[in-house]
Design a protein around this motif. Structure first.
Motif, PDB file in Angstrom:
ATOM      1  N   TYR A   1      26.759   2.034  92.348  1.00 52.99           N
ATOM      2  CA  TYR A   1      27.328   3.103  92.843  1.00 52.99           C
ATOM      3  C   TYR A   1      28.838   3.191  93.006  1.00 52.99           C
ATOM      4  O   TYR A   1      29.601   4.020  93.910  1.00 52.99           O
ATOM      5  N   ASP A   2      29.398   1.929  92.511  1.00 56.69           N
ATOM      6  CA  ASP A   2      30.865   1.808  92.343  1.00 56.69           C
ATOM      7  C   ASP A   2      31.713   1.620  93.943  1.00 56.69           C
ATOM      8  O   ASP A   2      32.738   2.124  94.306  1.00 56.69           O
ATOM      9  N   TYR A   3      30.811   0.933  94.845  1.00 52.19           N
ATOM     10  CA  TYR A   3      31.356   0.636  96.055  1.00 52.19           C
ATOM     11  C   TYR A   3      31.911  -0.767  96.187  1.00 52.19           C
ATOM     12  O   TYR A   3      33.022  -1.108  96.875  1.00 52.19           O
ATOM     13  N   ILE A   4      31.518  -1.744  95.182  1.00 46.27           N
ATOM     14  CA  ILE A   4      31.968  -2.998  94.972  1.00 46.27           C
ATOM     15  C   ILE A   4      32.020  -3.462  93.620  1.00 46.27           C
ATOM     16  O   ILE A   4      31.208  -2.812  92.689  1.00 46.27           O
ATOM     17  N   ASP A   5      32.736  -4.430  93.159  1.00 46.71           N
ATOM     18  CA  ASP A   5      32.595  -5.120  92.027  1.00 46.71           C
ATOM     19  C   ASP A   5      32.094  -6.535  92.313  1.00 46.71           C
ATOM     20  O   ASP A   5      32.933  -7.088  93.138  1.00 46.71           O
ATOM     21  N   TYR A   6      31.040  -7.052  91.575  1.00 49.83           N
ATOM     22  CA  TYR A   6      30.763  -8.347  91.707  1.00 49.83           C
ATOM     23  C   TYR A   6      30.686  -9.130  90.599  1.00 49.83           C
ATOM     24  O   TYR A   6      30.171  -8.699  89.592  1.00 49.83           O
ATOM     25  N   GLN A   7      31.382 -10.348  90.720  1.00 49.98           N
ATOM     26  CA  GLN A   7      31.128 -11.420  89.693  1.00 49.98           C
ATOM     27  C   GLN A   7      30.589 -12.572  90.084  1.00 49.98           C
ATOM     28  O   GLN A   7      31.125 -13.258  90.919  1.00 49.98           O
ATOM     29  N   PRO A   8      29.368 -12.574  89.661  1.00 48.23           N
ATOM     30  CA  PRO A   8      28.795 -13.987  90.107  1.00 48.23           C
ATOM     31  C   PRO A   8      29.228 -15.173  89.473  1.00 48.23           C
ATOM     32  O   PRO A   8      29.847 -15.107  88.081  1.00 48.23           O
TER      33      PRO A   8
ATOM     34  N   PRO B   1      42.249   9.042  93.296  1.00 46.17           N
ATOM     35  CA  PRO B   1      41.622  10.109  92.604  1.00 46.17           C
ATOM     36  C   PRO B   1      40.629   9.966  91.744  1.00 46.17           C
ATOM     37  O   PRO B   1      39.543  10.606  91.666  1.00 46.17           O
ATOM     38  N   ASP B   2      40.742   9.112  90.659  1.00 45.38           N
ATOM     39  CA  ASP B   2      39.702   9.200  89.710  1.00 45.38           C
ATOM     40  C   ASP B   2      38.444   8.350  90.405  1.00 45.38           C
ATOM     41  O   ASP B   2      37.451   8.770  90.076  1.00 45.38           O
ATOM     42  N   HIS B   3      38.819   7.340  91.074  1.00 41.54           N
ATOM     43  CA  HIS B   3      37.581   6.618  91.733  1.00 41.54           C
ATOM     44  C   HIS B   3      36.825   7.651  92.911  1.00 41.54           C
ATOM     45  O   HIS B   3      35.652   7.688  92.759  1.00 41.54           O
ATOM     46  N   LYS B   4      37.496   8.644  93.296  1.00 35.44           N
ATOM     47  CA  LYS B   4      36.880   9.379  94.328  1.00 35.44           C
ATOM     48  C   LYS B   4      35.938  10.644  93.545  1.00 35.44           C
ATOM     49  O   LYS B   4      34.841  10.874  94.095  1.00 35.44           O
ATOM     50  N   LYS B   5      36.531  11.053  92.399  1.00 33.65           N
ATOM     51  CA  LYS B   5      35.806  11.784  91.652  1.00 33.65           C
ATOM     52  C   LYS B   5      34.506  11.215  91.135  1.00 33.65           C
ATOM     53  O   LYS B   5      33.391  11.712  91.270  1.00 33.65           O
ATOM     54  N   HIS B   6      34.704  10.026  90.857  1.00 30.03           N
ATOM     55  CA  HIS B   6      33.379   9.078  90.196  1.00 30.03           C
ATOM     56  C   HIS B   6      32.385   9.064  91.565  1.00 30.03           C
ATOM     57  O   HIS B   6      31.053   9.206  91.130  1.00 30.03           O
ATOM     58  N   PHE B   7      32.802   8.751  92.685  1.00 28.96           N
ATOM     59  CA  PHE B   7      31.964   8.685  93.763  1.00 28.96           C
ATOM     60  C   PHE B   7      31.229  10.041  93.852  1.00 28.96           C
ATOM     61  O   PHE B   7      29.994  10.206  94.247  1.00 28.96           O
ATOM     62  N   GLU B   8      31.930  11.061  94.003  1.00 29.87           N
ATOM     63  CA  GLU B   8      31.517  12.318  94.031  1.00 29.87           C
ATOM     64  C   GLU B   8      30.296  12.546  92.925  1.00 29.87           C
ATOM     65  O   GLU B   8      29.196  13.282  93.162  1.00 29.87           O
ATOM     66  N   ARG B   9      30.451  12.125  91.752  1.00 32.85           N
ATOM     67  CA  ARG B   9      29.505  12.519  90.790  1.00 32.85           C
ATOM     68  C   ARG B   9      28.076  11.684  91.080  1.00 32.85           C
ATOM     69  O   ARG B   9      27.342  12.238  90.956  1.00 32.85           O
ATOM     70  N   GLU B  10      28.240  10.544  91.359  1.00 33.86           N
ATOM     71  CA  GLU B  10      27.462   9.686  91.771  1.00 33.86           C
ATOM     72  C   GLU B  10      26.599  10.182  92.985  1.00 33.86           C
ATOM     73  O   GLU B  10      25.281  10.416  92.857  1.00 33.86           O
ATOM     74  N   ILE B  11      27.084  10.833  93.773  1.00 33.39           N
ATOM     75  CA  ILE B  11      26.649  11.378  95.122  1.00 33.39           C
ATOM     76  C   ILE B  11      25.756  12.550  94.514  1.00 33.39           C
ATOM     77  O   ILE B  11      24.355  12.708  94.909  1.00 33.39           O
ATOM     78  N   GLU B  12      26.256  13.383  93.897  1.00 34.09           N
ATOM     79  CA  GLU B  12      25.807  14.631  93.407  1.00 34.09           C
ATOM     80  C   GLU B  12      24.578  14.449  92.395  1.00 34.09           C
ATOM     81  O   GLU B  12      23.661  14.991  92.355  1.00 34.09           O
ATOM     82  N   GLY B  13      24.956  13.386  91.563  1.00 36.79           N
ATOM     83  CA  GLY B  13      23.720  13.057  90.543  1.00 36.79           C
ATOM     84  C   GLY B  13      22.695  12.295  90.965  1.00 36.79           C
ATOM     85  O   GLY B  13      21.471  12.257  91.234  1.00 36.79           O
TER      86      GLY B  13
ATOM     87  N   SER C   1      30.814 -16.644  94.652  1.00 38.85           N
ATOM     88  CA  SER C   1      30.558 -15.247  93.740  1.00 38.85           C
ATOM     89  C   SER C   1      32.058 -14.631  94.208  1.00 38.85           C
ATOM     90  O   SER C   1      32.384 -14.636  95.241  1.00 38.85           O
ATOM     91  N   GLN C   2      32.565 -13.659  93.638  1.00 42.63           N
ATOM     92  CA  GLN C   2      33.831 -12.886  93.682  1.00 42.63           C
ATOM     93  C   GLN C   2      33.360 -11.589  94.112  1.00 42.63           C
ATOM     94  O   GLN C   2      32.562 -10.978  93.128  1.00 42.63           O
ATOM     95  N   ILE C   3      33.810 -10.878  94.886  1.00 41.60           N
ATOM     96  CA  ILE C   3      33.589  -9.506  95.370  1.00 41.60           C
ATOM     97  C   ILE C   3      34.842  -8.879  95.691  1.00 41.60           C
ATOM     98  O   ILE C   3      35.907  -9.427  96.149  1.00 41.60           O
ATOM     99  N   THR C   4      34.980  -7.437  94.921  1.00 43.33           N
ATOM    100  CA  THR C   4      36.111  -6.537  94.965  1.00 43.33           C
ATOM    101  C   THR C   4      35.729  -5.458  95.742  1.00 43.33           C
ATOM    102  O   THR C   4      34.495  -4.761  95.084  1.00 43.33           O
ATOM    103  N   LEU C   5      36.152  -5.055  96.949  1.00 42.79           N
ATOM    104  CA  LEU C   5      35.746  -3.737  97.539  1.00 42.79           C
ATOM    105  C   LEU C   5      36.718  -2.723  96.757  1.00 42.79           C
ATOM    106  O   LEU C   5      37.869  -2.930  96.613  1.00 42.79           O
ATOM    107  N   LEU C   6      35.853  -1.840  96.118  1.00 46.86           N
ATOM    108  CA  LEU C   6      36.837  -0.689  95.280  1.00 46.86           C
ATOM    109  C   LEU C   6      37.204   0.138  96.339  1.00 46.86           C
ATOM    110  O   LEU C   6      36.616   0.531  97.472  1.00 46.86           O
ATOM    111  N   ASN C   7      38.492   0.788  95.923  1.00 41.87           N
ATOM    112  CA  ASN C   7      39.332   1.664  96.719  1.00 41.87           C
ATOM    113  C   ASN C   7      38.873   3.088  96.587  1.00 41.87           C
ATOM    114  O   ASN C   7      39.214   3.458  95.540  1.00 41.87           O
ATOM    115  N   ASP C   8      38.334   3.775  97.288  1.00 48.04           N
ATOM    116  CA  ASP C   8      37.585   5.300  97.030  1.00 48.04           C
ATOM    117  C   ASP C   8      39.006   6.044  97.175  1.00 48.04           C
ATOM    118  O   ASP C   8      38.695   7.357  97.070  1.00 48.04           O
ATOM    119  N   ASN C   9      39.962   5.695  97.732  1.00 43.86           N
ATOM    120  CA  ASN C   9      41.163   6.543  97.793  1.00 43.86           C
ATOM    121  C   ASN C   9      41.926   7.093  96.463  1.00 43.86           C
ATOM    122  O   ASN C   9      42.733   7.885  96.564  1.00 43.86           O
TER     123      ASN C   9
END
Length: 112
Positions: free
Chosen positions: A75-82, A100-112, A90-98
């Motif tokens: 769902y693109d909330y995090i990136d996880y590298q075990p 523009p491209d990332h926000k569009k991807h979030f919206e597509r995931e929510i709608e889909g 392990s390494q976690i990156t919190l993805l920045n939803d602010n």
């Protein structure tokens, strides 16, 4: 990169409330991830162990933990590298939803 965990949590909850696939276990795990991020001085990415996340999220099942981590990635909330290394977290990156491209991807995931 330093992270404002309050804004990150607020943004996550706003998006998660629109995503019918997000369950309590996802919310609990994301909360534990933010807590561990804060403990690592809000650096993004940061390192954390599975056992630490399971303890703080109150997830007892390995299957549930792995399912939730995988879905948070999908769902693109995090990136996880075990790490697969017994002494390296392990390494976690919190993805920045602010972004523009990332926000569009979030919206597509929510709608889909």
């Amino acid at each position: 990169m330093m992270l404002d965990t309050g804004k990150q949590l607020s943004s996550f909850l706003k998006l998660a409330s629109k995503n019918k696939r997000i369950k309590q276990s996802h919310l609990s795990l994301y909360g534990a991830i933010l807590m561990c991020c804060t403990q690592s001085h809000c650096h993004n990415p940061f390192r954390v162990t599975r056992s630490e996340l399971m303890k703080h999220s109150a997830i007892r099942s390995f299957a549930t933990y792995h399912k939730c981590i995988k879905e948070l990635m999908i769902y693109d909330y995090i990136d996880y590298q075990p790490s697969f290394h017994p002494h390296l977290a392990s390494q976690i990156t919190l993805l920045n939803d602010n972004e523009p491209d990332h926000k569009k991807h979030f919206e597509r995931e929510i709608e889909g």
